[in-house]
Design an enzyme around this catalytic site. Sequence first.
Site, PDB file in Angstrom:
ATOM      1  N   GLU A   1       0.812  -1.218   0.000  1.00 43.65           N
ATOM      2  CA  GLU A   1       0.000   0.000   0.000  1.00 43.65           C
ATOM      3  C   GLU A   1       0.848   1.271   0.000  1.00 43.65           C
ATOM      4  O   GLU A   1       0.476   2.262  -0.628  1.00 43.65           O
ATOM      5  CB  GLU A   1      -0.939   0.003   1.216  1.00 43.65           C
ATOM      6  CG  GLU A   1      -1.999  -1.109   1.201  1.00 43.65           C
ATOM      7  CD  GLU A   1      -1.473  -2.463   1.676  1.00 43.65           C
ATOM      8  OE1 GLU A   1      -0.321  -2.539   2.167  1.00 43.65           O
ATOM      9  OE2 GLU A   1      -2.216  -3.461   1.556  1.00 43.65           O
TER      10      GLU A   1
ATOM     11  N   ASP B   1     -14.705 -10.125   9.859  1.00 47.86           N
ATOM     12  CA  ASP B   1     -13.233 -10.083   9.836  1.00 47.86           C
ATOM     13  C   ASP B   1     -12.645  -9.562  11.155  1.00 47.86           C
ATOM     14  O   ASP B   1     -11.485  -9.805  11.471  1.00 47.86           O
ATOM     15  CB  ASP B   1     -12.724  -9.209   8.679  1.00 47.86           C
ATOM     16  CG  ASP B   1     -12.649  -9.987   7.370  1.00 47.86           C
ATOM     17  OD1 ASP B   1     -12.753 -11.230   7.420  1.00 47.86           O
ATOM     18  OD2 ASP B   1     -12.509  -9.357   6.317  1.00 47.86           O
TER      19      ASP B   1
END
Lengths: 283, 320
Positions: free
Chosen positions: B64, B123
Amino acid sequence: MEKQSIEQLQKICTQLRRDVLRMVHAVQSGHPGAPLGCAEFFVALYFDQLRHNPDFKMDGKGEDIFFLSNGHLSAGWYSVLARSGYFPVEELKTFRKINSRLQGHPATHEHLPGIRVASGSLGQGLSVALGAAQSKKLEKDDHLIYILMGDGELQEGQVWEAAMYAAHFGVDNLIATVDYNGQQIDGPTTEVMDLKNLKAKWEAFGWEVIETKKGNDLKSVLEGLEKAKSLTGKGKPVMNLLYTEMGYGVDFMVGTHKWHGSPPSDEQLANALGQLEETLGDY
Amino acid sequence: MSLDLKFTYTEKKDTRSGFGDGFLEAGRKNPNVVGLCADLIGSLKMGAFQKEFPERFFQTGIAEANMIGISAGLAIGGKIPFAGTFANFATGRVYDQIRQSVAYSNKNVKICASHAGLTLGEDGATHQILEDLGMMKMLPHMTVINPCDYNQTKAATLAIAEYEGPVYLRFGRPSWPIFTPADQKFEIGKAWKMIDGKDVSIFATGHMVWEANVAEAMLREEGISAEVINIHTIKPLDEEAILESVKKTGCAVSAEEHQINGGLGDAIAQTLARNNPAPLEYVGVNDSFGESGTPTALLEKYGLNAANIVKAAKKALSRK
């Protein structure tokens, strides 16, 4: 820009070193060591290699673009930018002072010509350069992207994300140079965090790697950059490992990390300037 | 018992699909729009754009920081990069890259962040970022947008493509009611008064705008008139709309899928404190991480649903 002789370029290097020393001395802060070591690189790039227009445009369309990732070399970069016509040489005296466009680390602050992105927090420049290189490819602009990084900077993980990406996308319109002086703020890189075999590392990441062993010899630096240019356009990103000596040009500063981030005293400045001829006129 | 809702829906869809569809349309409109994604193309709904414009799309792999830098470089060359990943990896993980290469350097980069907040669901807390709005709104030059449903996210995506400057666009994972019109005009920085009221102002952002719409109907049944204002742009904040509403109602509630610390509510409090101090109650996550669960169960456990907005509204009213 007219091609200049090695002798003329050498004179600009000397002046750049004087500028750097006077700038950091004036504000008693900044980083003299690395820009002294990169004088030949800066001058070879801006006065010989770069196809550029000092009438600055941010998008750099139709010209080569240079990024400085190790932003603490700002004094050297500002000097070469001013000396090649991006902004008045007198402005160098505002370096690191209040209300200046010449920030401690480069910034697009007040739109200083020649600067396209801020740098200083290390490890980010190669990614930005890759984006600019891919933008050129999309625009079908065959000019090149150049970038300088420090060797200590290669300890940042982001550099290797970018290294992997560059090879994956075959970004072959980019020439990266590492200032391979083996020094960082806390000491020699071998002691702080050993870089081991850099050539093998970059090759393993899929780069074309050349070594410029005499990074403070103008002729070698020019030859290295020419060779790097000849390797562009062949499907691989190009790495130029430039072996320099931190603090080169001043006998008591050369080859040590001690001048990475320390300014000279009045006496030390006088001593250093005595070793460097004023060639273009001080700012 | 069914509530008399001012805004109703016939279909539910995820806001990330609004982003994906808006992104494709923006790409068709402007050849300078390019895309990047860090190995989450399917989750971000960026696949249609990638298929149609493969040469304008860059899969960066799980990297990223590099993606943010490359976006800044593409912007230098005149491109309009939309960099997509989960909100957690689009902010906290790359804060310094955004700060130096995008915000300080004022690059025309659109940071597109999905799966924000608790409604990411199962998650769990590693992925449920609740601090992103605060981090992003603190950055000078940064515009911060958090739309409420599929249609508004699509409209916002098209609007930011035409706006010059760094933008953080936040959206989410769950299927959510589509209750705003498909043909809406999205004005960056302009709050939208969705429901007129006189007793209490409810300022909501993102998924919580729907909850505010439900809360308004619940309050109305009890004879309380709530004004619902959709704050899709957190920064620049529409202070004028906030002050005008509170001047009329005299008290307010903020509702966001975010930490109370540093979020929309804090921004509203700052505005009120400086101009017109009035009671303000916060609906948000109270200095805690999330956990695994369904979006509905999580919103209930962490106090972020319509019932909590009703409770907060009554408390604000009692403090007038």
